[in-house]
Scaffold this motif. Structure first.
Motif, PDB file in Angstrom:
ATOM      1  N   ASP A   1       0.829  -1.211   0.000  1.00 31.29           N
ATOM      2  CA  ASP A   1       0.000   0.000   0.000  1.00 31.29           C
ATOM      3  C   ASP A   1       0.863   1.260   0.000  1.00 31.29           C
TER       4      ASP A   1
ATOM      5  N   ASP B   1       0.247   6.915   3.881  1.00 32.19           N
ATOM      6  CA  ASP B   1       0.140   5.637   4.593  1.00 32.19           C
ATOM      7  C   ASP B   1       0.787   5.665   5.980  1.00 32.19           C
TER       8      ASP B   1
ATOM      9  N   HIS C   1      -4.910   6.164   6.240  1.00 32.65           N
ATOM     10  CA  HIS C   1      -6.055   5.470   6.847  1.00 32.65           C
ATOM     11  C   HIS C   1      -5.719   4.872   8.206  1.00 32.65           C
ATOM     12  N   HIS C   2      -4.591   5.244   8.795  1.00 29.77           N
ATOM     13  CA  HIS C   2      -4.270   4.766  10.145  1.00 29.77           C
ATOM     14  C   HIS C   2      -4.931   5.665  11.194  1.00 29.77           C
TER      15      HIS C   2
ATOM     16  N   SER D   1      -7.425   1.221   2.522  1.00 33.97           N
ATOM     17  CA  SER D   1      -6.012   1.427   2.209  1.00 33.97           C
ATOM     18  C   SER D   1      -5.794   2.882   1.821  1.00 33.97           C
ATOM     19  N   THR D   2      -4.550   3.289   1.846  1.00 38.63           N
ATOM     20  CA  THR D   2      -4.232   4.632   1.357  1.00 38.63           C
ATOM     21  C   THR D   2      -4.433   4.680  -0.158  1.00 38.63           C
TER      22      THR D   2
ATOM     23  N   ASP E   1      -3.286  -4.498   1.102  1.00 35.95           N
ATOM     24  CA  ASP E   1      -3.746  -4.047   2.422  1.00 35.95           C
ATOM     25  C   ASP E   1      -5.035  -4.739   2.870  1.00 35.95           C
TER      26      ASP E   1
HETATM   27 MN    MN Z   1      -2.060   1.070   4.294  1.00 40.96          MN
END
Ligand code: MN
Length: 338
Positions: free
Chosen positions: A30, A94, A120-121, A139-140, A172
């Motif tokens: 990702d 990411d 997306h964390h 996912s990014t 991801d």
């Molecule tokens: Mn990711």
């Protein structure tokens, strides 16, 4: 969810001439997919753009278009510093915290560039200028698709971008099987295939690229190293530097091994410990409700997502494993929560 309006991004990108795209340490599918996907878009807009990775990415991602232009910070510190300092905009993809990339993070923080997080964390740091953040995105790479459609149009997504972004989404989501895979994820994947992403070839390039050593290392881990602790629904594997050496370890070889323990019914938490260059790296994976992001943050200065997190330890391999085992009783209730 934290998103700067597209009109602001549009202005930012159209004014910028030199752009850097930076992703996290130990770049995965990702990280590389989102970075190279955005790279190809910005190239078509005539931007002077470079992808910067803190350290080398695994060989199974080297087929991705333009991966060779990526600058590796480790070993090229001065060149990367110059690139950061002349950048009008730095995209941070990411990940969402300067600390994650140490010295490189400090360089970016101290530069005059506008800093944009696309990620997306959980829990992005609040120090950046622009955000395109959604922790519910798979996912990014999925977010980069939305980003490009938002500041431009669906038609702007070409075959090269589509191949990169599809790779990020596929890796991801564990090939579209994790809980993070939504309707939206499939819609974006479908749009990417429509734009030319070669889904079967991508799967083969990423997954059927093992060396003999890597497959044997996986077998060794499962047969010799996997320890189950059923009273806490947990399992772990720990590999010393010498063991890795025995299998001619190359970057990426241990990727994904942590997931295998979760294929055993009743196991909710899996940990993988490996000793690399004297330091202990840890991967945590969980099923269902157990929050490994919280667990990794609280005890091993790590983080990530609810079901997948990374961490490190300065203790010895044995002491790190002991610490993990001793922590389990206090999490028993959470591990057994339905
Ligand atoms: Mn990711």
């Amino acid at each position: 969810m934290q998103k700067t309006p597209f009109s602001n991004f549009k202005k930012l990108v159209s004014k910028a001439e030199t752009i850097s795209i930076v992703t996290h340490v130990n770049p995965d599918g990702d990280a590389m997919g989102s970075s190279l996907g955005l790279y190809h878009y910005l190239k078509t807009k005539g931007k002077n753009v470079k992808v910067i990775v803190p350290n080398a990415f695994p060989d199974f991602l080297a087929w991705m278009p333009a991966s060779k232009q990526a600058m590796v910070f480790e070993g090229n510190e001065e060149t990367v510093k110059k690139q950061i300092n002349k950048s009008d905009v730095v995209f941070i993809l990411d990940f969402n915290n300067y600390k994650r990339i140490d010295v490189l993070g400090e360089l970016i923080r101290n530069s005059t560039s506008k800093k944009v997080v696309i990620d997306h964390h959980q829990k992005p740091d609040t120090v950046f200028d622009y955000y395109f953040h959604d922790e519910n995105a798979s996912s990014t790479s999925e977010l980069i698709y939305d980003f490009v459609c938002g500041i431009d149009s669906k038609k702007a997504v070409d075959k090269k971008m589509a191949n990169c972004l599809y790779t990020g989404i596929m890796t991801d989501t564990g090939s579209f099987r994790f809980a993070s895979t939504t309707q939206k994820t499939f819609q974006v994947a479908a749009a990417l295939i429509e734009a030319g992403a070669q889904n079967a070839a991508i799967y083969a390039s990423v997954n059927d690229d093992y060396t003999e050593n890597r497959l044997k290392l996986l077998g060794y881990c499962i047969y010799e190293k996997l320890v189950f602790i059923p009273e806490y629904k947990a399992a772990y594997m720990a590999l010393s530097e010498a063991e890795l050496k025995k299998f001619g370890f190359k970057k990426g070889d241990t990727e994904g091994i942590v997931n295998y323990a979760l294929s055993v019914s009743g196991i909710e938490l899996s940990a993988f410990f490996s000793e690399k260059e004297g330091a202990i790296r840890i991967s945590f994976r969980s099923k269902n409700k157990f929050d490994v992001n919280k667990f990794a943050r609280a005890h091993f200065s790590g983080g990530g997502h609810i079901n997948a997190a990374g961490a490190k330890s300065d203790l010895s391999l044995k002491d790190t494993v002991d610490k993990f085992i001793k922590l389990l009783p206090q999490y028993k209730a959470e591990l057994f929560k339905k």
